[in-house]
Design an enzyme around this catalytic site. Structure first.
Site, PDB file in Angstrom:
ATOM      1  N   CYS A  67     105.120  20.906  13.853  1.00 35.58           N
ATOM      2  CA  CYS A  67     105.739  19.657  14.250  1.00 35.58           C
ATOM      3  C   CYS A  67     104.909  18.509  13.678  1.00 35.58           C
ATOM      4  O   CYS A  67     103.689  18.593  13.615  1.00 35.58           O
ATOM      5  CB  CYS A  67     105.754  19.536  15.769  1.00 35.58           C
ATOM      6  SG  CYS A  67     106.726  20.819  16.535  1.00 35.58           S
ATOM      7  N   HIS A  94     101.174  25.183  16.169  1.00 33.88           N
ATOM      8  CA  HIS A  94     101.683  24.053  16.939  1.00 33.88           C
ATOM      9  C   HIS A  94     100.819  22.842  16.649  1.00 33.88           C
ATOM     10  O   HIS A  94      99.598  22.913  16.737  1.00 33.88           O
ATOM     11  CB  HIS A  94     101.648  24.367  18.428  1.00 33.88           C
ATOM     12  CG  HIS A  94     102.657  25.393  18.831  1.00 33.88           C
ATOM     13  ND1 HIS A  94     103.988  25.122  18.922  1.00 33.88           N
ATOM     14  CD2 HIS A  94     102.520  26.698  19.132  1.00 33.88           C
ATOM     15  CE1 HIS A  94     104.643  26.222  19.282  1.00 33.88           C
ATOM     16  NE2 HIS A  94     103.769  27.195  19.404  1.00 33.88           N
ATOM     17  N   SER A 127     109.375  20.432  14.144  1.00 33.96           N
ATOM     18  CA  SER A 127     109.835  21.515  13.279  1.00 33.96           C
ATOM     19  C   SER A 127     110.531  22.528  14.170  1.00 33.96           C
ATOM     20  O   SER A 127     110.012  22.866  15.231  1.00 33.96           O
ATOM     21  CB  SER A 127     108.645  22.191  12.611  1.00 33.96           C
ATOM     22  OG  SER A 127     108.314  21.536  11.448  1.00 33.96           O
TER      23      SER A 127
END
Lengths: 385, 641
Positions: A199, A157, A225
């Site tokens: 992301c 993340h 993402s």
């Protein structure tokens, strides 16, 4: 006359051998990629069961590079959590990338080098820069040199300019760029391919400034993402979109295939990924079209053929393994009592330091007093007090 | 003429080169069969002995001739002309074994043991360079770190003693490592740290988390299991990692240590998808020096790789009380490992002498008896080195079908459990219960507790009670912890009265950690390793004290000194303790709060202080503004006031 004929025959034989050596040297473009070994650092930075897809992402890249010939000793695999043997996994010792348990990317002979709490920013940077404690085993080191092509894959993340490790710490894009620069200065790579699936992944390669770097990301700054597909039996999303299509692409690659990086850049267009995959090649010196996928994902060994005969018939001298003192130690051995109760009970507590026995000090004082009274007598006491 | 003269030296040249080739070739051919012979050495002798045993046995008692026969045969081989073997190679031997114990609960317990014996000497600066059956990676570890004994285990799940009985080899959940070093080691702690790092690389485990905060030096527990006369506990180190996960990545390197890998023999059954789909999984490596012969004057090195697994009736067995090799491991057996001198499967049929409990197929006439854990057990034996074991289908798939669900297991004489009592996040109490189920005999147990420093034990609250009375331990060794340096170590020798429960309680206080010391998931809690209970339990039958006699591998691990009792080690559950955890979002909250205070409080004050006030003209009304706009449009300059 005859002698000269022999000489000419021998000379011609030697010349022909010499020529063939020269010819094999002239195959210059054979070594054009400039690397002699391949390494891969594959990192999943997410903990907890619902991040199953990140482990599956990493393992699918692991599966591909292993299939294309990079051995386990040249792969540093970091998984922040144990998904395969997690208690929530309905099929233990498996991690699936496709629905309906079609492809088990975990395999039967996986070797995870850093796992669980070991996956930290510090350890990751130490592996990259090679600044590890001296007793670290070889399997946990990136022992690359200036002829190594390194593939670095990160997933987890992230946000604009950072990637979270285990929900408790972050690595920033500046730190990562500096680590790569340190690697370059220490001649730890020849060329480096960086792939990140998070992301806002493109923010992670914005700050790179070292040469010979190529970078790919699953999404642009400001984009998320997305994950690909859920599996109802396992109960979580199995993979992220970008890596899913990357895996599909890599499954078609074989060690001799001529696919190049331009094909890799086309993986997962926006229609499939929802996010826009990005790539950066300005730091890379070669044309991406001339870089094979297997330069990074595979370990295609260049073989140099020598025409010189090497004499191996010399017998290797056996080292005498048994010295003559084999008969010296002949005392009878025996097994030790596992629970020697009486011995344990009478075990003396370990004495810290030697100190004189109590009687000794008492005796010393008595002696001093005795000598005092012997010399001065009782009547002189009043001079003292 | 010239041609003739030319031909002669060419012929000479060809002749010379030919003779060179022949010499080279002959040397090659002399080398090749030597290696080949040494590889084939053991299987041949094994086959011979297998035939002999087949001839001799057949009755109830299976006689064991392997040990002496193998040695004689090997000696004969070496006495042969020394062309084949210029230097006497140290002898090595590999045995594999699988024991299956059908459990009354319907579960099934399978225990693999692989033993490599090697008559070599790693010590005294000996450079051992030629490895055959013994794995080189471990041999190098032994000689580099001067290891005398090494025991490492990785376990997933908790062994349920009351349901399953005693395991053949006990192990605590997580990873456990204990090592005896040679007395030549000067800096034991540094060697231990390096050794754990190296082992973490070999076994793909996080053993590098072993440091001084979880390592102890037991003073009375964990005596060496191998031979040797020195037991100075300064050279012993013991550590557990109760949270260590065990998965395929640990099994892969473990399988690679086997001579046949997972390619042949019993190891083909070790498929990770099945092994980890179980209630209990434990794999271990034990290295120790053992006696070479009955005189015990020279030592061999023994590497014992064990793997224990319990398959659940409902989870893996689909609720049917019927087990087969295929159902357990999704494989059947077709051959023994060709390098093994013995390869056997034992099925425990003690509770089933007439076949009234379960049915075993294919049937075997070979039976064996062994003293295991204080009991005389009977086993059906399948010898994989014999071809007729595999029958006409060339594959062995053992089938165990239960007929009745009645019957009770023999209750284990000793078992233990542990839990944390108390409430709140400040204090608590650890309770350890030790059960002696023997009706009339008391026996001693040695309890070892290693508690991390962040649980501060109040040692003055330590009580040991059995049957409501105070039970004074005859030996107590307590080493207090130091914060962030070393753990608590508590060892006690307690006599357990017959048919009783002995309870050990001690209170503790939970320490506050620094915020960087918390794990990434502190809400999960912190683990405290299992207590280790070593005991001499009275045996119902006379145990076999002859340590050198050939016995099945599963019954020959713990050396037995007296006939009346047997040694057993029991592990309790690890504890999961919650520590007071700070709110990790606190810095974020503080920043938010500070920003708000600054923005609202200071900002408005600053605004008030720096602003210059002036009287504003009242703004014109709406009608006037519209009139102004119209006026503008009509071309009049200026506005209406």
């Amino acid at each position: 006359f005859t002698l000269s004929i022999y000489l000419s025959i021998y000379l011609s034989i030697y010349l022909s051998i010499y020529l063939s050596v020269c010819l094999s040297d002239s195959a210059g473009q054979f070594f054009s990629s400039g690397h002699t070994n391949n390494w891969a650092v594959l990192v999943c930075t997410s903990r907890f069961w619902f991040n199953y897809r990140h482990v599956a992402n990493t393992l699918s890249v692991y599966r591909s590079v292993k299939r294309l010939g990079i051995p386990d000793s040249h792969i540093v695999l970091m998984l922040a959590d144990d998904m395969a043997c997690n208690h929530r996994n309905p099929k233990p010792a498996t991690v699936f990338s496709h629905k309906n348990m079609e492809l088990n990317v975990y395999g039967d002979d996986v070797e995870v080098d850093y796992r669980g709490y070991e996956v930290t920013v510090e350890n990751f940077l130490r592996v990259l820069t090679g600044r590890l404690p001296p007793s670290t085993p070889r399997s946990k080191r990136l022992l690359s040199d200036d002829r190594s092509n390194i593939l670095i894959y990160l997933t987890g993340h992230g946000g604009n300019g950072f990637l979270k490790f285990q929900d408790s710490e972050e690595i920033s894009n500046v730190e990562l760029a500096d680590a790569f620069e340190q690697m370059w200065q220490k001649r730890r790579y020849n060329e480096l391919l960086f792939i990140i699936d998070t992301c806002q992944g493109a923010s992670m390669y914005e700050r790179f400034y070292s040469p010979n770097l190529m970078a790919l990301a699953s999404s642009q700054v400001g984009e998320d993402s997305l994950s690909h597909q859920p599996d109802l039996a396992i109960g979580v999303h199995l993979m992220d979109r970008y890596t899913f299509y990357l895996l599909e692409f890599l499954e078609d690659i074989h060690p001799a295939s001529k696919a190049n990086m331009n094909d890799l850049f086309k993986v997962c267009p926006k229609s499939q990924c929802v996010s826009t995959p990005g790539h950066r090649t300005d730091l890379f010196l070669r044309d991406p079209g001339s870089v094979l996928i297997t330069d990074f994902f595979g370990s295609v060994r260049k073989v140099e053929i020598t025409t010189e005969a090497i004499d191996l018939t010399d017998p290797i001298k056996e080292v005498e393994e048994r010295p003559a003192n084999g008969d010296v130690h002949k005392e009878m051995h025996s097994y030790v009592d596992q629970l020697p109760v009486s011995e344990i009970i009478h075990q003396k507590p370990k004495q810290k330091d030697w100190h004189p026995p109590d009687g000794f000090i008492l005796g010393l004082w008595t002696l001093i007093l005795l000598v005092f009274f012997q010399t001065y007598g009782v009547k002189h006491l009043r001079h003292i007090f | 003429m010239a041609a003739h003269r030319c031909c002669f030296p060419v012929w000479l040249f060809i002749l010379c080169s030919f003779s060179l080739f022949i010499i080279a070739g002959s040397q090659e051919t002399t080398v090749a069969p030597e290696q080949h012979a040494s590889v084939l050495d053991n299987p041949q002798t094994a086959a011979e002995t297998a035939e002999q045993t087949a001839g001799e046995s057949g009755g109830v008692e299976e006689r064991r001739w392997e040990g002496t026969e193998v040695r004689d045969a090997a000696a004969q081989k070496q006495a042969e002309p020394a062309v084949l073997q210029p230097t006497p190679q140290p002898k090595d031997d590999f045995q594999e074994e699988l024991v299956v114990r059908p459990l009354h609960s319907g579960d099934i317990y399978a225990s693999f043991q692989f033993r490599t014996l090697w008559e070599t000497d790693f010590m005294r600066g000996n450079k051992v360079s030629h490895y055959r059956l013994f794995p080189k990676s471990l041999g190098q570890v032994i000689s580099k770190f001067s290891v005398r004994e090494l025991h490492i285990s990785f376990t997933q799940g908790y062994w349920r003693t009351m349901q399953w009985g005693q395991p053949y080899l006990p192990s605590p959940p997580g990873a456990e490592l204990w090592v005896w070093f040679q007395d030549s080691v000067t800096d034991v702690d540094a060697t231990w740290k390096e050794l754990t790092n190296v082992l973490s690389g070999i076994f793909c485990a996080s053993l590098n988390f072993i440091d001084s905060t979880n390592t102890v030096q037991p003073s009375a527990s964990f005596k060496p299991l191998g031979i040797g006369n020195v037991t100075d506990h300064r050279f012993l180190r013991y550590a557990t990692l109760p949270r260590e996960i065990v998965c395929t990545e640990n099994l892969t390197p473990w399988k690679k240590l086997l001579p046949c890998g997972s390619k042949a023999g019993l190891a083909v059954l070790l498929k990770s998808e099945k092994l980890f789909h179980s209630s209990f999984h434990s794999q271990a490596v034990h290295i120790r020096p053992v006696c070479q012969d009955w005189q015990c004057k020279t030592t061999s090195w023994e590497l014992r790789q064990t793997l224990n697994v319990v398959f659940d009736l409902h989870n893996s067995g689909q609720g049917k009380r019927e087990w087969s090799l295929f159902k357990m491991f999704s494989r059947t057996l077709t051959e023994a490992c060709p390098l093994a001198s013995s390869s056997k499967i034992y099925i425990d049929i003690t509770d089933n002498p007439e076949g009234e409990q379960f049915e075993l197929s294919p049937a075997t006439s070979l039976l064996s008896q062994a003293m295991v854990l204080g009991d005389r057990r009977t086993f059906s034996v399948y010898d994989l080195t014999q071809q007729d074991t595999f029958g006409s289908v060339r594959s062995l798939n053992l089938l165990i079908r239960w007929k009745s669900t009645e019957g009770d297991m023999l209750r284990p004489l000793l078992h233990a459990e542990r839990y944390v009592a108390g409430y709140g996040l400040q204090t608590g109490e650890i309770h350890t219960l030790m059960y002696n189920h023997h009706p009339y005999r008391s026996f001693p147990v040695l309890l070892l507790d290693s508690v991390p420093w962040y649980l501060r034990l109040y040692i003055h609250t330590l009580t040991v009670t059995s049957k409501g009375k105070d039970n004074k331990p005859s030996y107590i060794h307590y080493q207090p912890s130091k914060d962030r340096v070393r753990p608590h170590l508590l060892e006690m020798l307690v006599q357990l009265p017959p048919n009783s429960v002995t309870e050990v309680t001690v209170q503790f206080e939970r320490a506050l950690l620094k915020w960087t010391e918390y794990t990434p998931d502190p809400n999960h809690g912190f683990y405290v390793g299992s207590s280790v209970i070593s005991s001499l339990v009275p045996s119902t039958v006379a145990m076999d004290t002859n340590s050198t006699r050939e016995r099945p591998l599963f019954s020959s691990f713990f050396p037995c000194k007296e006939e009346s009792s047997y040694f057993v080690r029991v592990y309790t559950e690890p504890l999961l303790v919650n520590l007071p955890t700070p709110d990790f979002s606190m810095p974020y909250n503080v920043i938010c709060l500070t920003c708000t205070v600054v923005a609202v409080g200071y900002g408005s004050l600053y605004n008030l202080l720096t602003r210059s006030f002036q009287i504003e003209e009242p703004s014109p009304g709406l009608a006037k503004r519209i009139a102004n706009v119209i006026r503008k449009m009509r071309g009049f300059p200026g506005t209406m006031g």
